[in-house]
Enzyme design. Structure first.
Site, short mmCIF file in Angstrom:
data_model
loop_
_atom_site.label_atom_id
_atom_site.label_comp_id
_atom_site.label_asym_id
_atom_site.label_seq_id
_atom_site.Cartn_x
_atom_site.Cartn_y
_atom_site.Cartn_z
CB THR A 70 8.61 9.68 6.05
OG1 THR A 70 8.26 8.73 5.07
CG2 THR A 70 8.92 11.00 5.40
NE ARG A 108 2.89 5.93 -3.70
CZ ARG A 108 3.32 6.56 -2.61
NH1 ARG A 108 4.60 6.56 -2.31
NH2 ARG A 108 2.49 7.19 -1.84
N GLY A 158 5.43 9.12 -4.93
CA GLY A 158 4.67 9.72 -3.84
C GLY A 158 4.79 11.24 -3.85
CG ASP A 159 4.03 13.12 -0.13
OD1 ASP A 159 4.13 11.87 -0.06
OD2 ASP A 159 4.37 13.88 0.79
CB THR A 169 5.41 12.41 7.01
OG1 THR A 169 5.53 10.99 6.97
CG2 THR A 169 4.70 12.80 8.30
N1 ASP Z 1 4.71 10.44 2.07
C1 ASP Z 1 5.38 9.20 1.78
C2 ASP Z 1 4.78 8.59 0.53
O1 ASP Z 1 3.59 8.71 0.30
C3 ASP Z 1 5.34 8.19 2.87
C4 ASP Z 1 5.56 8.68 4.27
O2 ASP Z 1 5.61 9.88 4.54
O3 ASP Z 1 5.69 7.83 5.19
O4 ASP Z 1 5.49 7.94 -0.18
#
Ligand code: ASP
Length: 209
Positions: free
Chosen positions: A68, A96, A98-99, A119
């Protein structure tokens, strides 16, 4: 699309809306002049090899399947921005979320106080709206680095080893970062245009930020 942050900017400048998903986002991207690419074209050879390695290992090897990129910035007019590009955590279930696209969790920007980009494990980050929380600490008057650490400490106080990291910038352009992951490479460009980088925020010389 190949460059979703470019599309996000076009949403900001070319529509009256803020958030698009799925087919509608693709259709909008095409309407706004972006070239559509199949999702499979986004899989790099390295990612494919790492995916196969994870399949063969009994326990997931650490550090495989991450990548990321987050950015925070201030422009000459004092406007703040945050942008995060991710493939998400490895081996996620279809559907799914994510954030990263969740405003306040994986990214947040408020011209008055600051901006952040996060991240790590999104399921943890979204529990405390990590980026919004860090900006709140800056709004209370804390320096950028203190605010990043305080927001992360708050998360770690609730979820042991949350596997998260955050970069922030305040309304004066000071930057800060904190992480609970083993490393979090950071790079920054000051007003003079010089690019600098470090493997961890702790490796950055005092006063460089
Ligand atoms: N935050 C990202 C997620 O949960 C993944 C990442 O930052 O590597 O999808």
């Amino acid at each position: 699309v190949k460059n979703p942050i470019t599309l996000a900017r076009l949403v900001m400048t070319g529509t009256e809306n803020c958030f698009f998903t799925g087919d509608g986002a693709d259709q909008l991207a095409a309407r706004l002049g972006m070239t559509l690419v199949p999702n499979v074209a986004m899989i790099t050879d390295t990612e494919l090899l790492q995916f196969r390695a994870r399949r063969q290992a009994s326990a997931a090897p650490a550090g495989l399947g991450t990548g990321t990129i987050g950015a925070v910035a201030i422009d000459a007019g004092g406007h703040l921005a945050s942008a995060t590009s991710t493939g998400g955590i490895p081996d996620k279930i279809k559907g799914r979320v994510g954030d990263t696209p969740m405003y306040g969790a994986g990214g947040y920007a408020d011209d008055t106080f600051g901006a952040g980009s996060a991240t790590g494990k999104g399921e943890n980050i979204m529990r405390v709206f990590l980026c919004k929380r860090a900006v709140e600490y800056m709004a209370y008057g804390h320096a950028a680095g203190i605010a990043a650490q305080a927001a992360l400490d708050e998360l770690a106080g609730r979820i042991p080893n949350p596997e998260a990291g955050i970069i922030v910038i305040d309304a004066q352009g000071h930057i800060g970062a904190a992480h609970t992951t083993a490393a979090m490479p950071v790079a920054w460009i000051n007003g003079d245009g010089d690019t600098q980088a470090a493997m961890r925020p702790d490796d950055v010389d005092a006063g460089a930020w």
